[in-house]
Design an enzyme around this catalytic site. Structure first.
Site, PDB file in Angstrom:
ATOM      1  N   ASN A   9       0.880  -1.170   0.000  1.00 23.90           N
ATOM      2  CA  ASN A   9       0.000   0.000   0.000  1.00 23.90           C
ATOM      3  C   ASN A   9       0.915   1.216   0.000  1.00 23.90           C
ATOM      4  OD1 ASN A   9      -1.751   2.064   0.505  1.00 23.90           O
ATOM      5  ND2 ASN A   9      -2.349   1.367   2.556  1.00 23.90           N
ATOM      6  N   LYS A  11       0.157   4.239  -0.223  1.00 22.39           N
ATOM      7  CA  LYS A  11      -0.447   5.423   0.413  1.00 22.39           C
ATOM      8  C   LYS A  11      -0.222   6.666  -0.470  1.00 22.39           C
ATOM      9  CE  LYS A  11      -0.029   3.140   4.838  1.00 22.39           C
ATOM     10  NZ  LYS A  11       0.060   3.237   6.281  1.00 22.39           N
ATOM     11  N   HIS A  95      -9.340   1.375   5.220  1.00 23.90           N
ATOM     12  CA  HIS A  95      -8.035   1.539   5.865  1.00 23.90           C
ATOM     13  C   HIS A  95      -8.188   2.495   7.054  1.00 23.90           C
ATOM     14  CE1 HIS A  95      -3.885   2.643   6.587  1.00 23.90           C
ATOM     15  NE2 HIS A  95      -3.569   1.518   5.966  1.00 23.90           N
ATOM     16  N   GLU A  97      -6.493   4.877   8.001  1.00 30.78           N
ATOM     17  CA  GLU A  97      -6.286   6.304   7.676  1.00 30.78           C
ATOM     18  C   GLU A  97      -7.535   6.896   7.028  1.00 30.78           C
ATOM     19  OE1 GLU A  97      -2.610   5.466   5.674  1.00 30.78           O
ATOM     20  OE2 GLU A  97      -1.760   4.952   7.634  1.00 30.78           O
ATOM     21  N   GLU A 167      -4.966  -4.571  10.849  1.00 30.07           N
ATOM     22  CA  GLU A 167      -3.915  -3.572  11.041  1.00 30.07           C
ATOM     23  C   GLU A 167      -4.164  -2.834  12.355  1.00 30.07           C
ATOM     24  OE1 GLU A 167      -2.292  -2.542   6.740  1.00 30.07           O
ATOM     25  OE2 GLU A 167      -3.551  -0.961   7.565  1.00 30.07           O
ATOM     26  N   GLY A 173       3.040   2.471  10.760  1.00 29.82           N
ATOM     27  CA  GLY A 173       4.013   3.538  10.557  1.00 29.82           C
ATOM     28  C   GLY A 173       4.793   3.907  11.813  1.00 29.82           C
ATOM     29  N   SER A 213       3.852  -1.959  10.250  1.00 33.93           N
ATOM     30  CA  SER A 213       5.316  -2.022  10.371  1.00 33.93           C
ATOM     31  C   SER A 213       5.900  -3.378   9.989  1.00 33.93           C
ATOM     32  CB  SER A 213       5.759  -1.603  11.782  1.00 33.93           C
ATOM     33  OG  SER A 213       5.378  -0.263  12.028  1.00 33.93           O
TER      34      SER A 213
HETATM   35  O1  G3P Z   1      -1.779  -0.574   4.810  1.00 33.44           O
HETATM   36  C1  G3P Z   1      -0.482  -0.729   5.281  1.00 33.44           C
HETATM   37  C2  G3P Z   1      -0.248  -0.073   6.541  1.00 33.44           C
HETATM   38  O2  G3P Z   1      -1.173   0.750   7.069  1.00 33.44           O
HETATM   39  C3  G3P Z   1       0.945  -0.371   7.339  1.00 33.44           C
HETATM   40  O3  G3P Z   1       1.824   0.674   7.133  1.00 33.44           O
HETATM   41  O4  G3P Z   1       4.026   1.730   7.125  1.00 33.44           O
HETATM   42  O5  G3P Z   1       3.252   0.458   9.135  1.00 33.44           O
HETATM   43  O6  G3P Z   1       3.843  -0.767   7.066  1.00 33.44           O
HETATM   44  P1  G3P Z   1       3.333   0.508   7.657  1.00 33.44           P
END
Ligand code: G3P
Length: 250
Positions: A9, A11, A95, A97, A167, A173, A213
């Site tokens: 993703n 983003k 998602h 976000e 998630e 992140g 992450s």
């Molecule tokens: O959709 C993937 C996500 O929200 C995870 O992001 O940067 O933590 O891998 P990240």
């Protein structure tokens, strides 16, 4: 029985030239890799060019959201037909976000999911709790409710076309991943919820990805868990070498 699905993703990252460069590098690295399904979800602005780059490879294309309406006066949005016309076969829905910043609710998740399915797109429906919900022991109930409300009214046949991404919001992140055991426990909880509301067949066939992450050095342990069927990767999907390593989990 379940084929793993590793998705990137992207983003709101990558200009179009940058997206093309990343997609080209991935085609070179894992374009013919078949041990898992590989999916790229670039921003809308690069769906066309990434779709052109990955054509002829095994890599699939998905969008990061869509509207449930077919067309019309919805400034800023795109619909399923537009995504399909660019070669998308998947769409991420709900998602965290989108939930946090753009007013996504379980009800709109449900509308988008139904519209995706009605148009032959595979929805990846995202669920996950905030840290305080986990700390107060409400995480399983929160996620169960998101699953039940987001997928309400789908038939068993429709459910066979759905993927879920768990998630935990606090792991996105932040560099903090849920422990593999905590993630697997939640995936098992999601699977048993699906079995209760639909049936065992649907639950056993359901691909449940973990996101939050995910990195080259976390993926092998995560994929060894019985209920983790893939990953939805954010930051580590933005470099070809790290995403390719995640795709080639052991
Ligand atoms: O959709 C993937 C996500 O929200 C995870 O992001 O940067 O933590 O891998 P990240």
């Amino acid at each position: 029985m379940r084929k793993a699905l590793i998705a990137g993703n992207w983003k709101m990252n990558k200009t179009d030239p940058e997206a093309i460069e990343l997609a080209r590098a991935l085609v070179a690295e894992v374009g013919q890799y078949e041990a898992c399904d590989i999916l790229l979800c670039p921003p809308f602005t690069s769906l066309k060019s990434v779709g052109d780059v990955i054509r002829g490879s095994k890599i699939k294309l998905g969008a990061q959201t869509m509207h449930w309406e077919k067309s019309g006066a919805f400034t800023g949005m795109v619909c399923a037909d537009m995504l399909k016309s660019l070669g998308c076969t998947y769409v991420i829905i709900g998602h965290s976000e989108q939930r946090q910043f753009f007013g996504e609710t379980d009800e709109t998740v449900n509308k988008r999911t139904r519209a995706a399915l009605a148009n032959g797109l595979t929805p990846i429906v995202c669920v996950g709790e905030f840290l305080e919900q986990r700390e107060s022991g409400k995480h399983e109930q929160i996620v169960r409710d998101q699953v039940i409300q987001g997928l309400k009214g789908l038939t068993s046949d429709e459910m066979k076309q759905v993927a879920i991404a768990y998630e935990p919001v606090w792991a996105i992140g932040t560099g903090k991943t849920a422990s593999s055991q905590d993630a697997d426990d939640m995936h098992a909880c999601i699977r048993s919820t699906i079995e209760k509301v639909w049936n065992r067949d649907v639950a056993q066939g359901l691909v449940i990805q973990y996101g939050g992450s995910v990195k080259p050095d976390t993926i092998d342990e995560q994929m060894a868990m019985p209920n983790i069927d893939g990953a939805l990767v954010g930051g580590a999907a933005l470099q070809a070498d790290s995403f390719a390593r995640i795709v080639r989990f052991q």
